[in-house]
Design an enzyme around this catalytic site. Structure first.
Site, mmCIF file in Angstrom:
data_model
loop_
_atom_site.group_PDB
_atom_site.id
_atom_site.type_symbol
_atom_site.label_atom_id
_atom_site.label_comp_id
_atom_site.label_asym_id
_atom_site.label_seq_id
_atom_site.Cartn_x
_atom_site.Cartn_y
_atom_site.Cartn_z
ATOM 1 N N GLU A 198 0.826 -1.217 0.000
ATOM 2 C CA GLU A 198 0.000 0.000 0.000
ATOM 3 C C GLU A 198 0.856 1.261 0.000
ATOM 4 O OE1 GLU A 198 -2.720 -0.090 3.323
ATOM 5 O OE2 GLU A 198 -3.998 -1.600 2.402
ATOM 6 N N GLU A 285 -6.152 -7.333 -0.517
ATOM 7 C CA GLU A 285 -6.369 -7.153 0.925
ATOM 8 C C GLU A 285 -7.694 -6.446 1.140
ATOM 9 O OE1 GLU A 285 -2.982 -5.601 3.391
ATOM 10 O OE2 GLU A 285 -4.563 -4.342 4.250
HETATM 11 C C1 DCB Z 1 -3.688 -1.545 5.735
HETATM 12 C C2 DCB Z 1 -2.370 -2.301 5.826
HETATM 13 C C3 DCB Z 1 -2.354 -3.320 6.928
HETATM 14 C C4 DCB Z 1 -3.186 -2.846 8.080
HETATM 15 C C5 DCB Z 1 -4.616 -2.816 7.568
HETATM 16 C C6 DCB Z 1 -5.598 -2.240 8.584
HETATM 17 O O1 DCB Z 1 -3.483 -0.252 6.248
HETATM 18 F F1 DCB Z 1 -2.014 -2.884 4.662
HETATM 19 O O2 DCB Z 1 -1.022 -3.587 7.280
HETATM 20 O O3 DCB Z 1 -3.099 -3.769 9.135
HETATM 21 O O4 DCB Z 1 -4.750 -2.111 6.355
HETATM 22 O O5 DCB Z 1 -5.260 -0.924 8.895
HETATM 23 C C7 DCB Z 1 -2.923 -3.249 10.423
HETATM 24 C C8 DCB Z 1 -3.116 -4.391 11.404
HETATM 25 C C9 DCB Z 1 -2.752 -3.962 12.784
HETATM 26 C C10 DCB Z 1 -1.367 -3.349 12.787
HETATM 27 C C11 DCB Z 1 -1.287 -2.228 11.786
HETATM 28 C C12 DCB Z 1 0.107 -1.611 11.666
HETATM 29 O O6 DCB Z 1 -4.427 -4.874 11.299
HETATM 30 O O7 DCB Z 1 -2.810 -5.060 13.669
HETATM 31 O O8 DCB Z 1 -1.070 -2.860 14.086
HETATM 32 O O9 DCB Z 1 -1.619 -2.730 10.504
HETATM 33 O O10 DCB Z 1 1.018 -2.539 11.302
HETATM 34 C C13 DCB Z 1 -4.380 0.788 5.950
HETATM 35 C C14 DCB Z 1 -5.387 0.659 5.028
HETATM 36 C C15 DCB Z 1 -6.220 1.734 4.723
HETATM 37 C C16 DCB Z 1 -6.046 2.940 5.374
HETATM 38 C C17 DCB Z 1 -5.030 3.078 6.332
HETATM 39 C C18 DCB Z 1 -4.195 2.006 6.620
HETATM 40 N N1 DCB Z 1 -6.883 4.032 5.101
HETATM 41 N N2 DCB Z 1 -3.169 2.171 7.606
HETATM 42 O O11 DCB Z 1 -7.722 3.963 4.208
HETATM 43 O O12 DCB Z 1 -6.774 5.078 5.787
HETATM 44 O O13 DCB Z 1 -2.860 3.329 7.942
HETATM 45 O O14 DCB Z 1 -2.584 1.208 8.138
#
Ligand code: DCB
Length: 362
Positions: A198, A285
Protein backbone atom coordinates in the site's frame (compact mmCIF):
# COMPACT_ATOMS: atom_id res chain seq x y z
CA UNK A 1 3.99 -21.71 -19.80
CA UNK A 2 4.04 -24.89 -21.86
CA UNK A 3 7.64 -25.49 -20.84
CA UNK A 4 6.63 -25.50 -17.17
CA UNK A 5 3.94 -28.11 -17.67
CA UNK A 6 6.20 -30.34 -19.71
CA UNK A 7 8.86 -29.98 -17.04
CA UNK A 8 6.31 -30.87 -14.37
CA UNK A 9 5.20 -33.96 -16.21
CA UNK A 10 8.75 -35.15 -16.86
CA UNK A 11 9.91 -34.55 -13.30
CA UNK A 12 6.78 -36.23 -11.90
CA UNK A 13 7.38 -39.26 -14.12
CA UNK A 14 11.00 -39.54 -13.05
CA UNK A 15 10.03 -39.20 -9.41
CA UNK A 16 7.21 -41.74 -9.66
CA UNK A 17 9.54 -44.27 -11.30
CA UNK A 18 12.20 -43.86 -8.66
CA UNK A 19 9.64 -44.15 -5.88
CA UNK A 20 8.14 -47.28 -7.37
CA UNK A 21 11.63 -48.75 -7.62
CA UNK A 22 12.37 -47.92 -4.00
CA UNK A 23 9.01 -49.41 -2.96
CA UNK A 24 7.73 -46.19 -1.47
CA UNK A 25 4.33 -44.44 -2.02
CA UNK A 26 4.48 -41.04 -3.65
CA UNK A 27 1.95 -39.34 -1.35
CA UNK A 28 3.66 -40.50 1.81
CA UNK A 29 6.94 -39.25 0.48
CA UNK A 30 5.39 -35.86 -0.29
CA UNK A 31 3.95 -35.57 3.19
CA UNK A 32 7.23 -36.57 4.77
CA UNK A 33 9.02 -33.96 2.72
CA UNK A 34 6.55 -31.34 3.87
CA UNK A 35 7.01 -32.24 7.52
CA UNK A 36 10.73 -31.96 7.10
CA UNK A 37 10.36 -28.57 5.48
CA UNK A 38 8.20 -27.17 8.21
CA UNK A 39 10.61 -28.30 10.88
CA UNK A 40 13.82 -27.12 9.28
CA UNK A 41 12.13 -23.96 7.97
CA UNK A 42 14.88 -22.85 5.66
CA UNK A 43 15.04 -26.09 3.65
CA UNK A 44 14.22 -25.31 0.09
CA UNK A 45 12.77 -28.27 -1.80
CA UNK A 46 14.45 -29.15 -5.03
CA UNK A 47 12.50 -28.55 -8.20
CA UNK A 48 11.58 -32.23 -8.40
CA UNK A 49 9.99 -32.24 -4.98
CA UNK A 50 7.94 -29.07 -5.42
CA UNK A 51 6.87 -30.13 -8.88
CA UNK A 52 5.71 -33.49 -7.58
CA UNK A 53 3.62 -32.00 -4.80
CA UNK A 54 2.24 -29.29 -7.11
CA UNK A 55 0.63 -32.04 -9.06
CA UNK A 56 -1.40 -33.57 -6.24
CA UNK A 57 -4.74 -34.37 -7.79
CA UNK A 58 -7.81 -32.21 -7.20
CA UNK A 59 -5.93 -29.28 -5.70
CA UNK A 60 -6.48 -25.75 -7.00
CA UNK A 61 -3.13 -25.70 -8.78
CA UNK A 62 -3.65 -29.13 -10.25
CA UNK A 63 -7.02 -28.02 -11.61
CA UNK A 64 -5.98 -24.64 -12.92
CA UNK A 65 -2.21 -24.58 -13.49
CA UNK A 66 -0.27 -21.45 -14.34
CA UNK A 67 -2.31 -18.25 -14.40
CA UNK A 68 -2.17 -15.26 -16.68
CA UNK A 69 -4.00 -12.01 -17.23
CA UNK A 70 -6.38 -11.68 -20.16
CA UNK A 71 -7.47 -8.05 -20.43
CA UNK A 72 -9.26 -7.60 -17.07
CA UNK A 73 -9.48 -11.28 -16.13
CA UNK A 74 -7.22 -13.64 -14.32
CA UNK A 75 -7.36 -16.86 -16.33
CA UNK A 76 -6.08 -20.38 -15.78
CA UNK A 77 -3.92 -22.52 -18.06
CA UNK A 78 -7.03 -23.51 -20.03
CA UNK A 79 -7.95 -19.86 -20.59
CA UNK A 80 -10.90 -20.04 -18.18
CA UNK A 81 -11.57 -17.24 -15.70
CA UNK A 82 -10.40 -17.98 -12.19
CA UNK A 83 -11.07 -16.13 -8.96
CA UNK A 84 -8.33 -16.48 -6.37
CA UNK A 85 -9.65 -16.25 -2.83
CA UNK A 86 -8.14 -16.78 0.54
CA UNK A 87 -6.48 -15.28 3.56
CA UNK A 88 -3.62 -12.90 4.01
CA UNK A 89 -1.39 -13.62 6.96
CA UNK A 90 -0.81 -10.82 9.42
CA UNK A 91 2.83 -9.68 9.57
CA UNK A 92 4.97 -12.81 9.29
CA UNK A 93 7.32 -11.45 11.96
CA UNK A 94 4.50 -11.17 14.47
CA UNK A 95 2.25 -14.15 13.74
CA UNK A 96 4.58 -16.75 12.22
CA UNK A 97 2.70 -19.64 13.80
CA UNK A 98 -0.07 -19.52 11.21
CA UNK A 99 2.41 -20.51 8.53
CA UNK A 100 1.94 -24.23 8.89
CA UNK A 101 0.48 -27.11 6.95
CA UNK A 102 -2.58 -27.69 9.17
CA UNK A 103 -3.66 -24.07 8.90
CA UNK A 104 -3.30 -23.80 5.13
CA UNK A 105 -4.89 -27.20 4.61
CA UNK A 106 -7.87 -26.27 6.78
CA UNK A 107 -8.28 -23.04 4.86
CA UNK A 108 -8.14 -24.97 1.60
CA UNK A 109 -10.50 -27.76 2.59
CA UNK A 110 -12.93 -26.15 5.02
CA UNK A 111 -12.93 -22.51 3.86
CA UNK A 112 -12.40 -23.45 0.19
CA UNK A 113 -9.51 -21.00 -0.11
CA UNK A 114 -7.24 -21.52 -3.10
CA UNK A 115 -4.62 -18.92 -2.24
CA UNK A 116 -2.57 -17.64 0.70
CA UNK A 117 -0.94 -14.22 0.90
CA UNK A 118 2.29 -14.00 2.87
CA UNK A 119 2.53 -10.45 4.26
CA UNK A 120 6.07 -9.39 5.10
CA UNK A 121 6.18 -5.88 6.53
CA UNK A 122 9.11 -3.81 5.34
CA UNK A 123 9.25 -0.80 7.63
CA UNK A 124 7.43 -1.48 10.88
CA UNK A 125 8.88 -2.92 14.04
CA UNK A 126 10.66 -6.14 13.05
CA UNK A 127 10.15 -5.38 9.36
CA UNK A 128 12.49 -6.62 6.65
CA UNK A 129 14.16 -3.20 6.20
CA UNK A 130 13.71 -1.93 9.75
CA UNK A 131 15.71 -4.23 11.93
CA UNK A 132 13.96 -7.54 11.30
CA UNK A 133 16.07 -10.68 10.89
CA UNK A 134 16.14 -10.88 7.10
CA UNK A 135 17.27 -14.49 6.91
CA UNK A 136 14.55 -15.58 9.31
CA UNK A 137 11.90 -13.60 7.47
CA UNK A 138 12.97 -15.02 4.12
CA UNK A 139 12.88 -18.54 5.48
CA UNK A 140 9.36 -17.89 6.81
CA UNK A 141 8.33 -16.76 3.34
CA UNK A 142 9.96 -19.84 1.81
CA UNK A 143 8.25 -22.06 4.35
CA UNK A 144 4.91 -20.52 3.43
CA UNK A 145 5.53 -20.93 -0.28
CA UNK A 146 6.62 -24.53 0.17
CA UNK A 147 3.61 -25.46 2.29
CA UNK A 148 1.19 -23.81 -0.15
CA UNK A 149 2.95 -25.54 -3.03
CA UNK A 150 2.71 -28.91 -1.32
CA UNK A 151 -1.03 -28.34 -0.90
CA UNK A 152 -1.46 -27.23 -4.51
CA UNK A 153 -2.47 -23.71 -3.50
CA UNK A 154 -1.55 -20.41 -5.07
CA UNK A 155 0.60 -18.14 -2.93
CA UNK A 156 1.34 -14.41 -2.99
CA UNK A 157 4.66 -13.05 -1.76
CA UNK A 158 3.73 -9.62 -0.42
CA UNK A 159 6.33 -6.87 0.13
CA UNK A 160 4.21 -5.13 2.74
CA UNK A 161 4.96 -1.45 2.27
CA UNK A 162 3.04 0.62 4.81
CA UNK A 163 4.84 3.11 7.06
CA UNK A 164 7.59 3.43 4.44
CA UNK A 165 4.85 5.07 2.31
CA UNK A 166 6.79 5.29 -0.94
CA UNK A 167 8.13 1.91 -2.11
CA UNK A 168 11.21 3.67 -3.49
CA UNK A 169 12.42 4.05 0.09
CA UNK A 170 13.67 0.45 0.08
CA UNK A 171 13.80 -0.12 -3.67
CA UNK A 172 17.25 -1.72 -3.69
CA UNK A 173 16.31 -4.19 -0.97
CA UNK A 174 13.07 -4.97 -2.81
CA UNK A 175 15.03 -5.69 -5.97
CA UNK A 176 17.37 -8.14 -4.29
CA UNK A 177 14.53 -9.77 -2.35
CA UNK A 178 12.43 -10.33 -5.48
CA UNK A 179 15.49 -11.42 -7.43
CA UNK A 180 16.11 -14.14 -4.85
CA UNK A 181 12.47 -15.20 -4.62
CA UNK A 182 11.85 -15.30 -8.36
CA UNK A 183 15.09 -17.18 -8.88
CA UNK A 184 13.82 -19.87 -6.50
CA UNK A 185 10.24 -19.97 -7.73
CA UNK A 186 10.51 -18.92 -11.35
CA UNK A 187 9.70 -22.43 -12.55
CA UNK A 188 6.64 -22.77 -10.29
CA UNK A 189 3.32 -21.66 -11.68
CA UNK A 190 1.60 -21.14 -8.31
CA UNK A 191 3.60 -18.15 -7.05
CA UNK A 192 2.47 -14.52 -7.49
CA UNK A 193 4.54 -11.51 -6.51
CA UNK A 194 3.03 -8.40 -4.90
CA UNK A 195 5.73 -5.77 -5.16
CA UNK A 196 4.24 -3.08 -2.89
CA UNK A 197 1.29 -3.51 -0.57
CA UNK A 198 0.00 0.00 0.00
CA UNK A 199 1.87 3.06 -1.22
CA UNK A 200 0.54 6.03 0.74
CA UNK A 201 1.47 9.51 1.98
CA UNK A 202 4.00 11.02 -0.39
CA UNK A 203 3.84 8.17 -2.91
CA UNK A 204 2.27 9.02 -6.27
CA UNK A 205 1.42 6.80 -9.22
CA UNK A 206 4.49 8.27 -10.93
CA UNK A 207 6.76 7.18 -8.08
CA UNK A 208 5.14 3.74 -7.95
CA UNK A 209 5.61 3.46 -11.72
CA UNK A 210 9.30 4.33 -11.41
CA UNK A 211 9.65 1.63 -8.72
CA UNK A 212 7.69 -0.97 -10.70
CA UNK A 213 9.74 -0.27 -13.81
CA UNK A 214 12.82 -1.35 -11.91
CA UNK A 215 11.45 -4.20 -9.82
CA UNK A 216 9.32 -5.96 -12.44
CA UNK A 217 12.23 -6.51 -14.88
CA UNK A 218 14.20 -8.13 -12.04
CA UNK A 219 11.38 -10.65 -11.55
CA UNK A 220 10.84 -11.09 -15.27
CA UNK A 221 14.50 -12.02 -15.78
CA UNK A 222 13.89 -15.13 -13.64
CA UNK A 223 10.20 -15.65 -14.17
CA UNK A 224 8.96 -14.35 -17.51
CA UNK A 225 5.26 -15.01 -17.07
CA UNK A 226 4.18 -14.99 -13.41
CA UNK A 227 1.35 -12.72 -12.33
CA UNK A 228 2.65 -9.58 -10.59
CA UNK A 229 0.45 -7.40 -8.37
CA UNK A 230 1.16 -3.70 -8.05
CA UNK A 231 -0.18 -1.50 -5.26
CA UNK A 232 -1.63 1.91 -5.99
CA UNK A 233 -1.37 5.20 -4.03
CA UNK A 234 -3.58 6.10 -1.05
CA UNK A 235 -3.33 2.64 0.52
CA UNK A 236 -4.13 0.94 -2.78
CA UNK A 237 -7.27 2.90 -3.50
CA UNK A 238 -6.10 4.99 -6.48
CA UNK A 239 -6.54 2.39 -9.19
CA UNK A 240 -7.89 5.15 -11.42
CA UNK A 241 -4.38 6.60 -11.56
CA UNK A 242 -3.09 3.25 -12.76
CA UNK A 243 -5.90 3.03 -15.31
CA UNK A 244 -4.82 6.38 -16.74
CA UNK A 245 -1.20 5.24 -17.09
CA UNK A 246 -0.85 1.45 -16.91
CA UNK A 247 2.53 -0.25 -16.76
CA UNK A 248 4.18 -1.59 -19.92
CA UNK A 249 4.23 -5.26 -18.82
CA UNK A 250 2.07 -8.31 -19.41
CA UNK A 251 0.49 -10.31 -16.60
CA UNK A 252 0.28 -7.40 -14.22
CA UNK A 253 -2.75 -6.61 -12.05
CA UNK A 254 -3.38 -3.50 -9.99
CA UNK A 255 -4.49 -3.83 -6.41
CA UNK A 256 -7.52 -2.28 -4.79
CA UNK A 257 -7.84 -2.57 -1.00
CA UNK A 258 -10.97 -1.80 0.95
CA UNK A 259 -12.21 -1.82 4.53
CA UNK A 260 -15.96 -2.04 4.30
CA UNK A 261 -16.82 0.20 7.26
CA UNK A 262 -14.70 3.01 5.75
CA UNK A 263 -14.68 2.56 1.98
CA UNK A 264 -18.10 2.49 0.42
CA UNK A 265 -19.93 3.44 -2.80
CA UNK A 266 -17.29 5.81 -4.12
CA UNK A 267 -14.59 3.16 -4.10
CA UNK A 268 -16.91 0.52 -5.53
CA UNK A 269 -17.86 2.94 -8.31
CA UNK A 270 -14.20 3.50 -9.02
CA UNK A 271 -13.53 -0.21 -9.18
CA UNK A 272 -16.41 -0.81 -11.55
CA UNK A 273 -15.38 2.05 -13.79
CA UNK A 274 -11.74 0.98 -13.95
CA UNK A 275 -12.66 -2.60 -14.81
CA UNK A 276 -15.11 -1.39 -17.46
CA UNK A 277 -12.26 0.66 -18.89
CA UNK A 278 -10.07 -2.44 -19.14
CA UNK A 279 -7.98 -2.38 -15.96
CA UNK A 280 -7.14 -5.78 -14.40
CA UNK A 281 -7.92 -5.38 -10.69
CA UNK A 282 -7.00 -7.69 -7.81
CA UNK A 283 -8.27 -7.16 -4.24
CA UNK A 284 -5.20 -8.44 -2.45
CA UNK A 285 -6.37 -7.15 0.92
CA UNK A 286 -9.69 -6.22 2.48
CA UNK A 287 -11.48 -6.24 5.79
CA UNK A 288 -15.09 -5.68 6.72
CA UNK A 289 -14.28 -3.41 9.68
CA UNK A 290 -12.78 0.08 9.43
CA UNK A 291 -9.50 1.11 7.81
CA UNK A 292 -7.55 0.79 11.06
CA UNK A 293 -8.19 -2.95 10.96
CA UNK A 294 -10.43 -2.55 13.98
CA UNK A 295 -13.78 -1.04 14.99
CA UNK A 296 -17.14 -2.51 14.18
CA UNK A 297 -17.79 -4.55 11.09
CA UNK A 298 -20.28 -3.37 8.50
CA UNK A 299 -22.01 -6.40 7.07
CA UNK A 300 -24.31 -4.33 4.83
CA UNK A 301 -21.34 -2.69 3.09
CA UNK A 302 -19.44 -5.97 3.05
CA UNK A 303 -22.32 -7.66 1.24
CA UNK A 304 -22.28 -4.93 -1.41
CA UNK A 305 -18.55 -5.41 -1.93
CA UNK A 306 -19.03 -9.14 -2.22
CA UNK A 307 -21.71 -8.73 -4.86
CA UNK A 308 -19.57 -6.42 -6.97
CA UNK A 309 -16.44 -8.53 -6.62
CA UNK A 310 -18.30 -11.67 -7.64
CA UNK A 311 -19.96 -9.85 -10.54
CA UNK A 312 -16.55 -9.19 -12.08
CA UNK A 313 -14.91 -12.36 -10.81
CA UNK A 314 -12.28 -10.30 -9.00
CA UNK A 315 -9.84 -12.18 -6.79
CA UNK A 316 -9.99 -11.37 -3.07
CA UNK A 317 -7.70 -11.94 -0.12
CA UNK A 318 -8.95 -11.18 3.38
CA UNK A 319 -6.92 -9.38 6.05
CA UNK A 320 -5.97 -11.07 8.43
CA UNK A 321 -5.09 -14.57 9.56
CA UNK A 322 -4.39 -14.12 13.26
CA UNK A 323 -5.97 -14.03 16.68
CA UNK A 324 -4.90 -10.48 17.41
CA UNK A 325 -7.42 -8.58 19.50
CA UNK A 326 -8.82 -6.55 16.60
CA UNK A 327 -11.87 -7.00 14.43
CA UNK A 328 -9.98 -7.72 11.19
CA UNK A 329 -8.40 -10.81 12.77
CA UNK A 330 -10.49 -13.78 11.66
CA UNK A 331 -9.77 -15.83 14.77
CA UNK A 332 -10.99 -14.65 18.14
CA UNK A 333 -8.44 -13.40 20.62
CA UNK A 334 -7.88 -16.15 23.15
CA UNK A 335 -8.28 -18.96 20.64
CA UNK A 336 -4.88 -20.48 20.06
CA UNK A 337 -5.96 -23.23 17.69
CA UNK A 338 -4.14 -23.17 14.37
CA UNK A 339 -6.86 -25.00 12.44
CA UNK A 340 -10.24 -26.64 12.87
CA UNK A 341 -11.87 -23.47 14.20
CA UNK A 342 -15.53 -23.70 15.17
CA UNK A 343 -17.88 -20.78 14.52
CA UNK A 344 -17.46 -19.77 18.16
CA UNK A 345 -13.75 -19.38 17.62
CA UNK A 346 -14.09 -17.11 14.60
CA UNK A 347 -14.61 -13.35 14.72
CA UNK A 348 -17.55 -11.76 12.90
CA UNK A 349 -15.25 -11.08 9.96
CA UNK A 350 -13.98 -14.66 10.09
CA UNK A 351 -17.48 -16.13 9.96
CA UNK A 352 -18.53 -13.79 7.18
CA UNK A 353 -15.54 -14.38 4.96
CA UNK A 354 -15.60 -18.14 5.45
CA UNK A 355 -19.23 -18.06 4.38
CA UNK A 356 -18.34 -16.14 1.24
CA UNK A 357 -15.55 -18.47 0.23
CA UNK A 358 -17.52 -21.63 0.89
CA UNK A 359 -20.63 -20.63 -1.01
CA UNK A 360 -18.86 -19.50 -4.14
CA UNK A 361 -16.65 -22.50 -4.61
CA UNK A 362 -15.20 -23.18 -8.02
C1 DCB B 1 -3.69 -1.55 5.74
C2 DCB B 1 -2.37 -2.30 5.83
C3 DCB B 1 -2.35 -3.32 6.93
C4 DCB B 1 -3.19 -2.85 8.08
C5 DCB B 1 -4.62 -2.82 7.57
C6 DCB B 1 -5.60 -2.24 8.58
O1 DCB B 1 -3.48 -0.25 6.25
F1 DCB B 1 -2.01 -2.88 4.66
O2 DCB B 1 -1.02 -3.59 7.28
O3 DCB B 1 -3.10 -3.77 9.13
O4 DCB B 1 -4.75 -2.11 6.36
O5 DCB B 1 -5.26 -0.92 8.90
C7 DCB B 1 -2.92 -3.25 10.42
C8 DCB B 1 -3.12 -4.39 11.40
C9 DCB B 1 -2.75 -3.96 12.78
C10 DCB B 1 -1.37 -3.35 12.79
C11 DCB B 1 -1.29 -2.23 11.79
C12 DCB B 1 0.11 -1.61 11.67
O6 DCB B 1 -4.43 -4.87 11.30
O7 DCB B 1 -2.81 -5.06 13.67
O8 DCB B 1 -1.07 -2.86 14.09
O9 DCB B 1 -1.62 -2.73 10.50
O10 DCB B 1 1.02 -2.54 11.30
C13 DCB B 1 -4.38 0.79 5.95
C14 DCB B 1 -5.39 0.66 5.03
C15 DCB B 1 -6.22 1.73 4.72
C16 DCB B 1 -6.05 2.94 5.37
C17 DCB B 1 -5.03 3.08 6.33
C18 DCB B 1 -4.19 2.01 6.62
N1 DCB B 1 -6.88 4.03 5.10
N2 DCB B 1 -3.17 2.17 7.61
O11 DCB B 1 -7.72 3.96 4.21
O12 DCB B 1 -6.77 5.08 5.79
O13 DCB B 1 -2.86 3.33 7.94
O14 DCB B 1 -2.58 1.21 8.14
Amino acid sequence: MKRKRVLLIITSLILTMSLVLSGCGMKEDGEEQLKENSVTESTEPTEDESAASDNEEGTPFNEHGTLSVNVTDLVDSGGNKIQLKGMSTHGLAWFPEYVNKDTFEWLRDDWKANCIRLAMYTDENGGYCSGGDQEQLKSKVREGVDIATGLGMYVIIDWHVLSDQDPNKYKDQAKSFFDEMSESYGEQGNVLYEICNEPNGSATWESVTAYANEVIPVIRANDPDSVILVGTPTWSQDIDKAAAAPLPFDNVMYTLHFYAATHTDWLRDRMEQCISNGLPVFVSEFGICDASGNGSVDIGQADQWKELINKYNVSYMCWNLSNKDESSAVIKAGCNELSGWSDDELSDEGKWVRGWMRVDTQ
